[in-house]
Design a protein around this motif. Structure first.
Motif, PDB file in Angstrom:
ATOM      1  N   UNK A 106      -0.317  13.498 -55.626  1.00 14.77           N
ATOM      2  CA  UNK A 106      -0.265  14.685 -56.241  1.00 14.77           C
ATOM      3  C   UNK A 106      -1.288  15.651 -55.715  1.00 14.77           C
ATOM      4  N   UNK A 107      -2.604  15.193 -56.043  1.00 11.89           N
ATOM      5  CA  UNK A 107      -3.548  16.062 -55.678  1.00 11.89           C
ATOM      6  C   UNK A 107      -3.735  16.527 -54.498  1.00 11.89           C
ATOM      7  N   UNK A 108      -3.367  15.868 -53.358  1.00 10.61           N
ATOM      8  CA  UNK A 108      -3.669  16.441 -52.024  1.00 10.61           C
ATOM      9  C   UNK A 108      -2.635  17.281 -51.848  1.00 10.61           C
ATOM     10  N   UNK A 109      -1.435  17.082 -52.412  1.00 12.95           N
ATOM     11  CA  UNK A 109      -0.163  17.849 -52.347  1.00 12.95           C
ATOM     12  C   UNK A 109      -0.577  19.358 -52.793  1.00 12.95           C
ATOM     13  N   UNK A 110      -1.222  19.257 -54.125  1.00  9.78           N
ATOM     14  CA  UNK A 110      -1.415  20.679 -54.738  1.00  9.78           C
ATOM     15  C   UNK A 110      -2.697  21.264 -53.912  1.00  9.78           C
ATOM     16  N   UNK A 111      -3.444  20.677 -53.377  1.00  8.62           N
ATOM     17  CA  UNK A 111      -4.421  21.270 -52.592  1.00  8.62           C
ATOM     18  C   UNK A 111      -3.776  22.218 -51.443  1.00  8.62           C
ATOM     19  N   UNK A 112      -2.813  21.500 -50.889  1.00  6.42           N
ATOM     20  CA  UNK A 112      -2.071  21.941 -49.840  1.00  6.42           C
ATOM     21  C   UNK A 112      -1.240  23.267 -50.266  1.00  6.42           C
ATOM     22  N   UNK A 134       3.763  20.290 -46.604  1.00 14.41           N
ATOM     23  CA  UNK A 134       3.651  18.967 -47.284  1.00 14.41           C
ATOM     24  C   UNK A 134       4.235  18.000 -46.102  1.00 14.41           C
ATOM     25  N   UNK A 135       5.324  18.483 -45.437  1.00 17.60           N
ATOM     26  CA  UNK A 135       6.107  17.732 -44.464  1.00 17.60           C
ATOM     27  C   UNK A 135       5.099  17.218 -43.377  1.00 17.60           C
ATOM     28  N   UNK A 136       4.346  18.201 -42.970  1.00 17.99           N
ATOM     29  CA  UNK A 136       3.206  17.862 -41.970  1.00 17.99           C
ATOM     30  C   UNK A 136       2.293  16.897 -42.427  1.00 17.99           C
ATOM     31  N   UNK A 137       1.693  16.964 -43.598  1.00 20.98           N
ATOM     32  CA  UNK A 137       0.862  16.166 -44.182  1.00 20.98           C
ATOM     33  C   UNK A 137       1.191  14.571 -44.143  1.00 20.98           C
ATOM     34  N   UNK A 138       2.447  14.675 -44.673  1.00 22.85           N
ATOM     35  CA  UNK A 138       3.194  13.376 -44.988  1.00 22.85           C
ATOM     36  C   UNK A 138       3.446  12.684 -43.721  1.00 22.85           C
ATOM     37  N   UNK A 139       4.233  13.090 -42.809  1.00 24.54           N
ATOM     38  CA  UNK A 139       4.588  12.717 -41.485  1.00 24.54           C
ATOM     39  C   UNK A 139       3.345  12.590 -40.586  1.00 24.54           C
ATOM     40  N   UNK A 140       2.535  13.361 -40.487  1.00 23.77           N
ATOM     41  CA  UNK A 140       1.503  13.058 -39.426  1.00 23.77           C
ATOM     42  C   UNK A 140       0.345  12.290 -40.335  1.00 23.77           C
ATOM     43  N   UNK A 141       0.373  12.452 -41.400  1.00 28.11           N
ATOM     44  CA  UNK A 141      -0.864  11.635 -41.955  1.00 28.11           C
ATOM     45  C   UNK A 141      -1.919  12.735 -42.152  1.00 28.11           C
ATOM     46  N   UNK A 142      -3.064  12.536 -42.939  1.00 29.11           N
ATOM     47  CA  UNK A 142      -3.954  13.499 -43.142  1.00 29.11           C
ATOM     48  C   UNK A 142      -5.437  12.724 -43.173  1.00 29.11           C
TER      49      UNK A 142
END
Lengths: 421, 421
Positions: free
Chosen positions: B4-10, B409-417
């Motif tokens: 959730x924290x990463x998502x919130x930053x994005x 969020x999709x990019x971050x989750x799909x590609x990884x960050x």
């Protein structure tokens, strides 16, 4: 009444020059004198008339002057591109009746040229016909006027009255060319217009109105089209409403002199259509061009009022508007019993060996300009043709020869002739 | 699954840059990137992608290569005017799943501009909507792709897989743009296409065929029209025959997965019409452009065969012919259960607080290129819009914001960050 010897000299002269007449007609056909592109053909007419010693006049149509005339048709092209050519013959001593020999130089578009069996501009002669756009309508007639005049002088005679040769524009769209010639002051005791009329004389003809109908609304993406407005679909019922008005006017033919027995005298032609901007967008607009006819004696403004009312009451949910785009003309009747007609009938019978027949035509003719606004009897009379405005337009060669002889005899009888000095 | 924290930053980074995103979207809208006139808009896309350090590729479509592909749509414009732009991000170390972020730069014509309440190119924002041709379809989506990517880096993260940003042409007419990108070798584990889809995911959509029907014959002068052939009149029953085929295909919707409950899924749109050359000549030809739809699983060639058979059997006395003029595409289904869809659903729910819904759309989508020919799951998912292909096209601002967050969020989750260095 010409004496038979004089008549024979004249008709023989037509025969003698007939090959040259056909050559000149073909040369005229080879100039594609489409609307606003008549210049080169008018140059040729000017040169030919001038070479015969006529007093020449060439002028661009005057839009302001025309616009003030009740018979004016709104123009959609620039007036500076539209010039009339007139050559005037003046006799040594004016003893006879003056004459206008009128014809139009403009031709209608060819349509898809690959539907023609040959180029529309090659003026080929085959099996007794000359082919080409404008061959019948009406370059054969323009040439007939000129070579009929030539024949009189070639026969050693001189016409004894003023003759104006007119080569006018705009006959196929507004009628403003002949109207401009009248406004410029050209008048006479009769006018001959050798339109392609099957060796007959036009007794009556319709007026014509041109207008463009626009059907429009607010559609959206094609994926929602079943709930939306489609202007192309919406245009067809609007055409249907106009067809009902056409049927109503046709049903009234019994009360219009000379139209009682004409088959379907009133034609509303949907001649052009365009609409939409993109295959995958529901079309928001559709325009179509209409040519409507009206009986003689009905003011164009009154007919137009009925058309506008019809378009206001189509029941369509679309926005339906209309604007006039050309002809705004009344029809005319050539009243029976004129001297001009009697002289033409005599000439015709002398050439064809049969009585001159008259008929009613459901197409526009510049004769209305001279009849309605000049008080000049208009003799619209000319050769046999086929497919004018269509494909492989053609004019019958022997008919052209005989019509030329008839016009020559008419000139001689109407204007009178003196032996050349 | 992102924490959730990463998502919130994005998502916060999307909010921070959102005004700039809208400015960029408006700038894109101000380029009238109509078909074969996309250059200046593609210049802008190229500059923007390049400024982010991506590896750039721009090329003109290759007509010969395209013509050999079963999904090719015949083109009526020159290929040299059609260029695709792709910018590629490559991570330091590739750990995640690769991605194509696709959008089309071309827009459909505006139709009559005076029917718009404002210029179609001013990109005005009013009452929560951005107006303009292409605002929804799909410049907001192109910008969302870019700013979603930006947000990840602005949040101090780096995607951990290859991402290709594609700005393609020809989506509105042939689909050749995305097809050319596929032929050039661009592939990935998933593709996101933010078409204006009401915050939903496209489960299935139709194929589309464009064709032009020509109705012709040999008419003659308008004065004889009652006995003659009129191509504008004759076109109407031909349209009617196509409507019968459309009805037949719609009646079959029950046997097509995902189309059972769609209202009128098959639309045959008569989008453009033209005919005739002159108001006073009976029209010899009339052409109209049709956009027809077909269900997924039906080969375009088979549908076209049925259309051709329909046109051979209209009962019309006219010559009726047809040629293909654009789209020749099959529909596609995004099969349920893909990882890509699951990741998108999770991102969507995180932003919108509600489950991702999918639906069937009766319009063409480039998703078919990736699905049918690339084996790549195509996530066609994008913002709320109104009147695409219509007047006063607009896209909903808050929807664009949320879709951008979802894509980020999709990019971050799909590609990884990875955390940025």
């Amino acid at each position: 009444m010409l004496n038979p010897g004089t008549a024979r000299r004249i008709t023989d002269a037509v025969d003698t020059a007939f090959d040259r007449q056909l050559e000149f007609t073909a040369e005229l056909v080879r100039h594609p004198s489409l609307r606003a592109a008549e210049s080169s053909a008018q140059d040729l007419m000017f040169t030919e008339l001038e070479s015969r010693g006529l007093a020449m006049d060439r002028w661009a149509l005057d839009g302001d002057a025309l616009a003030g005339h009740v018979g004016y048709g709104p123009s959609t092209v620039a007036f500076e591109d539209l010039t009339n050519v007139v050559g005037t013959y003046t006799p040594q001593e004016s003893k006879g009746r003056s004459l206008i020999l009128n014809g139009h130089i403009d031709v209608v578009p060819t349509g898809p040229e690959d539907t023609w069996e040959r180029s529309p501009w090659d003026a080929e002669i085959k099996d007794g016909w000359m082919y080409g756009r404008g061959s019948g309508d009406m370059k054969a007639g323009l040439a007939a006027n000129l070579f009929a005049f030539d024949a009189i002088r070639a026969a050693g005679l001189e016409p004894a009255a003023t003759i104006h040769f007119q080569s006018v524009v705009e006959e196929e769209c507004t009628g403003n060319g002949s109207l401009a010639a009248l406004q410029r002051g050209y008048t006479a005791d009769a006018v001959v217009i050798p339109e392609p009329e099957e060796n007959m004389l036009v007794r009556a003809n319709v007026g014509v109105i041109w207008f463009r109908v626009r059907v429009s609304g607010k559609p959206t993406h094609v994926r929602e089209m079943s709930s939306g407005f489609n202007a192309i679909d919406a245009a067809y019922p609007v055409m249907g409403a106009l067809r009902e008005l056409e049927a109503k006017w046709n049903a009234d033919q019994g009360s219009h002199r000379y139209f009682e027995d004409v088959h379907h005298p009133i034609n509303f032609n949907i001649g052009m259509i365009s609409g939409g901007d993109w295959p995958s967008s529901v079309p928001s607009w559709c325009e179509f061009d209409v040519r409507a006819a009206l009986y003689p004696g009905i003011a164009a403004a009154d007919a137009w009022g009925e058309i506008e009312e019809c378009l206001r009451n189509t029941g369509s949910e679309a926005n339906v508007s209309a604007e006039r785009t050309g002809f705004f003309s009344e029809g005319y009747v050539l009243e029976e019993g004129s001297d001009a007609e009697a002289v033409l009938a005599s000439a015709h019978e002398g050439v064809f060996g049969s009585a001159l027949r008259s008929f009613t035509t459901p197409g526009y003719l510049d004769g209305r300009v001279f009849t309605l606004y000049g008080g000049i009897p208009a003799l619209t009379y000319g050769p046999v043709s086929e497919a004018i405005h269509g494909f492989d337009e053609r004019v019958h060669i022997e008919s052209v020869r005989n019509v030329t002889k008839t016009i020559a005899l008419f000139i001689a009888d109407w204007c009178g002739v003196d032996e050349s000095a």
